[in-house]
Design a protein around this motif. Sequence first.
Motif, short mmCIF file in Angstrom:
data_model
loop_
_atom_site.label_atom_id
_atom_site.label_comp_id
_atom_site.label_asym_id
_atom_site.label_seq_id
_atom_site.Cartn_x
_atom_site.Cartn_y
_atom_site.Cartn_z
N VAL A 52 0.86 -1.18 0.00
CA VAL A 52 0.00 0.00 0.00
C VAL A 52 0.90 1.23 0.00
N LYS A 53 0.65 2.14 -0.95
CA LYS A 53 1.43 3.39 -0.98
C LYS A 53 0.61 4.59 -0.54
N ALA A 54 -0.72 4.46 -0.51
CA ALA A 54 -1.59 5.54 -0.07
C ALA A 54 -3.00 4.98 0.13
N ILE A 55 -3.84 5.78 0.80
CA ILE A 55 -5.26 5.48 0.90
C ILE A 55 -5.99 6.73 0.44
N GLU A 56 -7.00 6.53 -0.40
CA GLU A 56 -7.86 7.63 -0.83
C GLU A 56 -9.17 7.51 -0.07
N TYR A 57 -9.44 8.49 0.82
CA TYR A 57 -10.63 8.49 1.65
C TYR A 57 -11.75 9.27 0.98
N THR A 58 -12.96 8.69 1.01
CA THR A 58 -14.14 9.35 0.47
C THR A 58 -15.30 9.15 1.45
N CYS A 59 -16.32 9.99 1.29
CA CYS A 59 -17.52 9.85 2.11
C CYS A 59 -18.64 10.65 1.50
N TYR A 60 -19.83 10.41 2.01
CA TYR A 60 -20.95 11.28 1.74
C TYR A 60 -20.95 12.24 2.92
N GLU A 61 -20.42 13.47 2.70
CA GLU A 61 -20.10 14.37 3.81
C GLU A 61 -21.26 14.69 4.73
N GLU A 62 -22.43 14.98 4.18
CA GLU A 62 -23.56 15.36 5.03
C GLU A 62 -23.90 14.24 6.01
N MET A 63 -23.94 13.01 5.52
CA MET A 63 -24.25 11.86 6.37
C MET A 63 -23.13 11.62 7.38
N ALA A 64 -21.88 11.71 6.94
CA ALA A 64 -20.74 11.47 7.82
C ALA A 64 -20.66 12.53 8.91
N LEU A 65 -20.91 13.79 8.56
CA LEU A 65 -20.86 14.86 9.57
C LEU A 65 -21.98 14.69 10.60
N GLN A 66 -23.15 14.26 10.16
CA GLN A 66 -24.24 14.03 11.10
C GLN A 66 -23.90 12.88 12.04
N LYS A 67 -23.33 11.81 11.52
CA LYS A 67 -22.96 10.66 12.36
C LYS A 67 -21.85 11.06 13.34
N ALA A 68 -20.87 11.83 12.88
CA ALA A 68 -19.80 12.29 13.77
C ALA A 68 -20.39 13.15 14.89
N PHE A 69 -21.35 14.00 14.56
CA PHE A 69 -22.02 14.83 15.55
C PHE A 69 -22.72 13.97 16.60
N GLU A 70 -23.43 12.94 16.15
CA GLU A 70 -24.13 12.05 17.07
C GLU A 70 -23.15 11.32 18.00
N ILE A 71 -22.04 10.86 17.44
CA ILE A 71 -21.02 10.19 18.25
C ILE A 71 -20.45 11.16 19.28
N ARG A 72 -20.11 12.38 18.84
CA ARG A 72 -19.57 13.40 19.76
C ARG A 72 -20.56 13.67 20.91
N GLU A 73 -21.83 13.85 20.57
CA GLU A 73 -22.83 14.14 21.60
C GLU A 73 -22.93 12.99 22.60
N ASP A 74 -22.93 11.75 22.11
CA ASP A 74 -22.97 10.58 23.00
C ASP A 74 -21.78 10.56 23.95
N ILE A 75 -20.60 10.83 23.42
CA ILE A 75 -19.37 10.80 24.23
C ILE A 75 -19.39 11.94 25.26
N PHE A 76 -19.83 13.13 24.85
CA PHE A 76 -19.93 14.24 25.79
C PHE A 76 -20.91 13.91 26.93
N GLN A 77 -22.00 13.20 26.60
CA GLN A 77 -22.97 12.82 27.63
C GLN A 77 -22.39 11.80 28.61
N LYS A 78 -21.55 10.91 28.11
CA LYS A 78 -21.03 9.81 28.92
C LYS A 78 -19.84 10.19 29.79
N TYR A 79 -19.00 11.10 29.31
CA TYR A 79 -17.75 11.45 30.00
C TYR A 79 -17.73 12.93 30.37
#
Length: 146
Positions: A52-79
Amino acid sequence: MARKPKNIFVQGAISSEKIATSIQHHSEKTSIGGHSIFLGQVRADQIDGSTVKAIEYTCYEEMALQKAFEIREDIFQKYDLTCMHIYHSLGEVKTGEICLFVFTSSKHRRPAMDACDELVERIKKELPVWGKEILESSKESWKVNR
């Protein structure tokens, strides 16, 4: 007022300057007693006899940002955290470069450490980001998280 998802994405590798600046900005927050940092780096894995010489990362940004937000909120609630930062690469990141930077802060070390660990595991498992491994043989392979 409801919080909005933050943009966690960085084009290309996450620079050491970005990491250092992020850490330095917290020196003025004197109620913080502990930070935990995770840096994900692209490995030169062997796949079908090619490196492997590199990785090309892709995503559907709107969906990924919403999921990241949900994960962040869960972690802030727990810790009991003071701060939490997530940066994930999009586009091509070469082997040896940083593709994920997770940074948690709290009054004491244990919440920062536990939150960082759980955050990384959830990002790897739940965030809809895909990596295409680019091999030295010019072949490509979709990355499977292990």
